[in-house]
Motif scaffolding. Structure first.
Motif, PDB file in Angstrom:
ATOM      1  N   ARG A  74       0.824  -1.204   0.000  1.00 40.71           N
ATOM      2  CA  ARG A  74       0.000   0.000   0.000  1.00 40.71           C
ATOM      3  C   ARG A  74       0.863   1.260   0.000  1.00 40.71           C
ATOM      4  N   ILE A  75       0.397   2.252  -0.754  1.00 40.54           N
ATOM      5  CA  ILE A  75       1.044   3.569  -0.791  1.00 40.54           C
ATOM      6  C   ILE A  75      -0.035   4.636  -0.607  1.00 40.54           C
ATOM      7  N   ARG A  76       0.232   5.564   0.287  1.00 39.59           N
ATOM      8  CA  ARG A  76      -0.669   6.708   0.496  1.00 39.59           C
ATOM      9  C   ARG A  76       0.128   7.975   0.197  1.00 39.59           C
ATOM     10  N   SER A  77      -0.336   8.763  -0.758  1.00 41.12           N
ATOM     11  CA  SER A  77       0.407   9.940  -1.177  1.00 41.12           C
ATOM     12  C   SER A  77      -0.552  11.028  -1.635  1.00 41.12           C
ATOM     13  N   GLY A  78       0.000  12.208  -1.895  1.00 38.65           N
ATOM     14  CA  GLY A  78      -0.797  13.305  -2.415  1.00 38.65           C
ATOM     15  C   GLY A  78      -0.559  14.592  -1.660  1.00 38.65           C
ATOM     16  N   LEU A  79      -0.594  15.687  -2.388  1.00 38.53           N
ATOM     17  CA  LEU A  79      -0.394  17.002  -1.796  1.00 38.53           C
ATOM     18  C   LEU A  79      -1.731  17.614  -1.399  1.00 38.53           C
ATOM     19  N   PHE A  80      -2.616  17.808  -2.360  1.00 42.41           N
ATOM     20  CA  PHE A  80      -3.956  18.328  -2.088  1.00 42.41           C
ATOM     21  C   PHE A  80      -5.007  17.228  -2.206  1.00 42.41           C
ATOM     22  N   VAL A  81      -4.766  16.296  -3.133  1.00 43.73           N
ATOM     23  CA  VAL A  81      -5.661  15.158  -3.317  1.00 43.73           C
ATOM     24  C   VAL A  81      -4.950  13.896  -2.836  1.00 43.73           C
ATOM     25  N   ILE A  82      -5.537  13.215  -1.873  1.00 42.82           N
ATOM     26  CA  ILE A  82      -4.932  12.001  -1.323  1.00 42.82           C
ATOM     27  C   ILE A  82      -5.179  10.825  -2.256  1.00 42.82           C
ATOM     28  N   GLU A  83      -4.113  10.106  -2.587  1.00 37.82           N
ATOM     29  CA  GLU A  83      -4.207   8.946  -3.474  1.00 37.82           C
ATOM     30  C   GLU A  83      -3.764   7.699  -2.724  1.00 37.82           C
ATOM     31  N   ASN A  84      -4.630   6.693  -2.699  1.00 35.16           N
ATOM     32  CA  ASN A  84      -4.321   5.416  -2.059  1.00 35.16           C
ATOM     33  C   ASN A  84      -4.123   4.351  -3.128  1.00 35.16           C
ATOM     34  N   THR A  85      -2.960   3.735  -3.111  1.00 35.91           N
ATOM     35  CA  THR A  85      -2.626   2.694  -4.087  1.00 35.91           C
ATOM     36  C   THR A  85      -2.459   1.366  -3.366  1.00 35.91           C
ATOM     37  N   PHE A  86      -3.129   0.344  -3.862  1.00 37.43           N
ATOM     38  CA  PHE A  86      -2.993  -0.994  -3.297  1.00 37.43           C
ATOM     39  C   PHE A  86      -2.607  -1.965  -4.407  1.00 37.43           C
ATOM     40  N   ILE A  87      -1.529  -2.685  -4.210  1.00 40.12           N
ATOM     41  CA  ILE A  87      -1.036  -3.656  -5.191  1.00 40.12           C
ATOM     42  C   ILE A  87      -1.019  -5.033  -4.544  1.00 40.12           C
ATOM     43  N   GLN A  88      -1.739  -5.960  -5.119  1.00 33.48           N
ATOM     44  CA  GLN A  88      -1.747  -7.319  -4.586  1.00 33.48           C
ATOM     45  C   GLN A  88      -0.411  -8.006  -4.867  1.00 33.48           C
ATOM     46  N   LYS A  89       0.085  -8.737  -3.889  1.00 26.86           N
ATOM     47  CA  LYS A  89       1.391  -9.391  -4.036  1.00 26.86           C
ATOM     48  C   LYS A  89       1.405 -10.390  -5.186  1.00 26.86           C
ATOM     49  N   GLU A  90       0.298 -11.088  -5.385  1.00 26.26           N
ATOM     50  CA  GLU A  90       0.287 -12.115  -6.422  1.00 26.26           C
ATOM     51  C   GLU A  90       0.306 -11.528  -7.829  1.00 26.26           C
ATOM     52  N   ARG A  91      -0.020 -10.217  -7.963  1.00 25.03           N
ATOM     53  CA  ARG A  91       0.021  -9.562  -9.277  1.00 25.03           C
ATOM     54  C   ARG A  91       1.382  -8.947  -9.567  1.00 25.03           C
ATOM     55  N   ILE A  92       2.239  -8.842  -8.568  1.00 23.19           N
ATOM     56  CA  ILE A  92       3.552  -8.228  -8.773  1.00 23.19           C
ATOM     57  C   ILE A  92       4.434  -9.170  -9.586  1.00 23.19           C
ATOM     58  N   GLN A  93       4.992  -8.643 -10.691  1.00 20.10           N
ATOM     59  CA  GLN A  93       5.833  -9.445 -11.575  1.00 20.10           C
ATOM     60  C   GLN A  93       7.316  -9.280 -11.262  1.00 20.10           C
ATOM     61  N   SER A  94       7.731  -8.089 -10.908  1.00 15.18           N
ATOM     62  CA  SER A  94       9.154  -7.869 -10.632  1.00 15.18           C
ATOM     63  C   SER A  94       9.326  -6.675  -9.709  1.00 15.18           C
ATOM     64  N   VAL A  95      10.439  -6.686  -9.007  1.00 12.16           N
ATOM     65  CA  VAL A  95      10.823  -5.587  -8.127  1.00 12.16           C
ATOM     66  C   VAL A  95      12.216  -5.138  -8.555  1.00 12.16           C
ATOM     67  N   ALA A  96      12.318  -3.947  -9.134  1.00  5.24           N
ATOM     68  CA  ALA A  96      13.602  -3.422  -9.622  1.00  5.24           C
ATOM     69  C   ALA A  96      14.169  -2.442  -8.600  1.00  5.24           C
ATOM     70  N   ILE A  97      15.449  -2.607  -8.285  1.00  7.44           N
ATOM     71  CA  ILE A  97      16.131  -1.736  -7.323  1.00  7.44           C
ATOM     72  C   ILE A  97      17.224  -0.968  -8.048  1.00  7.44           C
ATOM     73  N   ASN A  98      17.179   0.357  -7.973  1.00  2.00           N
ATOM     74  CA  ASN A  98      18.158   1.219  -8.628  1.00  2.00           C
ATOM     75  C   ASN A  98      18.765   2.167  -7.610  1.00  2.00           C
ATOM     76  N   ALA A  99      19.969   2.625  -7.915  1.00  2.00           N
ATOM     77  CA  ALA A  99      20.639   3.598  -7.049  1.00  2.00           C
ATOM     78  C   ALA A  99      21.375   4.609  -7.911  1.00  2.00           C
ATOM     79  N   GLY A 100      20.795   5.792  -8.065  1.00  2.00           N
ATOM     80  CA  GLY A 100      21.442   6.857  -8.803  1.00  2.00           C
ATOM     81  C   GLY A 100      22.522   7.532  -7.983  1.00  2.00           C
ATOM     82  N   PHE A 101      23.117   8.570  -8.565  1.00  2.00           N
ATOM     83  CA  PHE A 101      24.245   9.246  -7.909  1.00  2.00           C
ATOM     84  C   PHE A 101      23.824   9.848  -6.568  1.00  2.00           C
ATOM     85  N   ILE A 102      22.699  10.563  -6.538  1.00  6.51           N
ATOM     86  CA  ILE A 102      22.234  11.201  -5.294  1.00  6.51           C
ATOM     87  C   ILE A 102      21.878  10.142  -4.257  1.00  6.51           C
ATOM     88  N   GLN A 103      21.236   9.074  -4.702  1.00  7.88           N
ATOM     89  CA  GLN A 103      20.851   8.020  -3.767  1.00  7.88           C
ATOM     90  C   GLN A 103      22.067   7.339  -3.150  1.00  7.88           C
TER      91      GLN A 103
END
Length: 473
Positions: A74-103
């Motif tokens: 679950r992700i809850r985000s938004g500045l003026f409008v609150i957006e709730n995102t729910f992703i079922q684990k069984e629908r997740i195909q891949s998890v990509a991890i990246n690290a840019g220069f700042i990170q």
């Protein structure tokens, strides 16, 4: 711990701030260049342009929370409008991890959670600790593995013991340099460099531009040739360096039914691909790499894929063709691979020639009236003949028990290895001209990234295409 709402690392504020400043930097420059210098309006407006992104980034960081539940993310985000995102684990195909220069400066990573059929990554975390990102990925992988085991148990199928499966392949620095040199990106870099030179009049002061222009006018043909070679060498160095940085520390690791791909120096990327989600494998041999017997291996997998590679994942950036069968056996045992056994018939040669010659003939006729280009116009027609011959020689296929292998190409030779159960659509097309010559074209579509991808081979023997249609049906 993972099931409690969390905020990202404060480094997220900096990344958002940089992105927003990038969008307003041009208005700020225009503001100070034009108008009355030192006016109160300029300073007040500049302060607003700078302060607003800072405040906005802080609020976005504060309002953004995420957490893992028993069956989803679950992700809850938004500045003026609150957006709730729910992703079922069984629908997740891949998890990509990246690290840019700042990170990397703050020892955090970004995580992209991708599902099948999504047009973009449904869940993006821009700055979280790496150990937390790995824990999140393991949480999802364990859940999916548990679901697969439950399905196997319910179907009373005998599970395959993969606990001892552990393969790793790496690419050393020397091979990466050779890969960069033999990549066809040097042509793209040379085109970009030529485009920059065409805009040099707008970038340099008039006095400097006129001095350079007068100097170039005094060049001999040999000096122009040396300048051309220098630009080509500069492009080659640039593309080689870019390739080495992109694929530095490249490692592909298979653990059980998961492939872990890591690469990059300044921007570190980690991709996670399930073998069960792979729709096909593509072996691509560039025109220069064929001289050394090397190729690049891609995998077509359900999900977002790698945007830098046209929605595909690079499974190996630079591998000897003779090592491809062993590599695929170790890392993707479900994929059967064999050499191309059937080629386009000899009567198909004129079909491959016709379109190539026609296109270049039209171009030649368009420039033949220009002075000093008559000889080059004839050369264009010969190039059409050469390209037609290459396309004819590349065309072919192999039909195995549960796999079809298609090969075609223009300058690069592309070999697509597609399991029968992954084929979405198989079409045999035949034009009136092909019917007279008893030829037919095959089109095979698989589900890949967010769209389907189609591989084709034109002007094969009619009986061969019909055999493939019967094999699939």
């Amino acid at each position: 711990m993972m099931y409690e709402p969390k905020r990202q690392h404060p480094a997220y504020i900096l990344s958002v701030l940089i992105e927003q400043i990038r969008n307003i930097i041009i208005p700020i420059i225009i503001l100070f260049v034009s108008g009355d210098k030192g006016s109160i309006f300029q300073y007040l407006f500049a302060i607003v342009l700078v302060v607003f992104p800072v405040v906005s980034a802080i609020i976005k960081w504060y309002r953004f929370t995420y957490y893992v539940t028993e069956d989803g993310f679950r992700i809850r985000s938004g500045l003026f409008v609150i957006e709730n995102t729910f992703i079922q684990k069984e629908r997740i195909q891949s998890v990509a991890i990246n690290a840019g220069f700042i990170q990397q400066l703050f020892h955090v990573v970004s995580v992209r959670i991708e599902t099948a059929g999504g047009k973009k990554a449904e869940g993006v975390l821009n700055a979280i600790p790496k150990d937390e990102a790995l824990a999140l990925r393991n949480e999802i992988l364990q859940f999916k593995k548990k679901k697969i085991d439950e399905v196997q148990t319910s179907e009373k199928s005998e599970p395959v013991d993969e606990s001892s499966v552990d393969f790793t392949a790496k690419v050393d620095f020397k091979k990466l340099v050779l890969a960069g040199i033999t990549s066809f990106e040097v042509g793209i870099a040379f085109a970009v460099l030529a485009s920059l030179f065409s805009q040099i009049e707008d970038l340099l002061p008039n006095s400097v531009y006129e001095a350079i222009y007068n100097q170039i006018q005094s060049f001999t043909y040999m000096m122009f040739f040396i300048l051309f070679l220098g630009c080509l060498l500069l492009s080659l160095v640039f593309t080689t360096l870019r390739y080495v940085l992109k694929f530095a520390n490249f490692t592909v690791h298979r653990k059980e039914s998961q492939l872990m791909i890591t690469r990059g120096l300044f921007e570190k990327n980690e991709f996670n691909v399930s073998i069960k989600r792979i729709q096909g494998v593509v072996v691509e041999e560039g025109i220069f790499r064929q001289l050394f017997g090397y190729a690049t291996i891609y995998v077509e997998a359900v999900g977002m894929g790698d945007s830098q590679e046209n929605g595909r994942h690079v499974l190996h950036p630079f591998i000897k063709m003779k090592h491809v069968p062993e590599f695929l056996t170790n890392f993707i045992p479900s994929i059967s691979y064999d050499a191309i056994s059937h080629r386009a018939p000899k009567r198909a040669r004129k079909s491959y020639y016709s379109w190539s010659i026609l296109i270049f003939l039209i171009v030649a006729l368009a420039i033949v009236l220009l002075p000093f280009v008559q000889f080059w116009a004839l050369g264009l027609v010969l190039i059409g003949v050469f390209i037609g011959e290459i396309r004819y020689r590349y065309a072919g296929y192999t039909l195995l028990d549960r796999t079809v292998i298609l090969q075609s190409g223009f300058f690069s030779r592309t070999t697509a290895i597609i399991p029968r159960e992954r084929i979405q659509v198989l079409i045999g097309k035949q034009s009136m001209l092909q019917k007279r010559a008893k030829l037919k074209s095959i089109y095979i579509t698989i589900l890949s990234s967010q769209f389907g991808r189609t591989y084709k081979v034109k002007h094969l023997d009619e009986k061969d295409v019909n055999r493939m249609i019967g094999w699939f049906s």
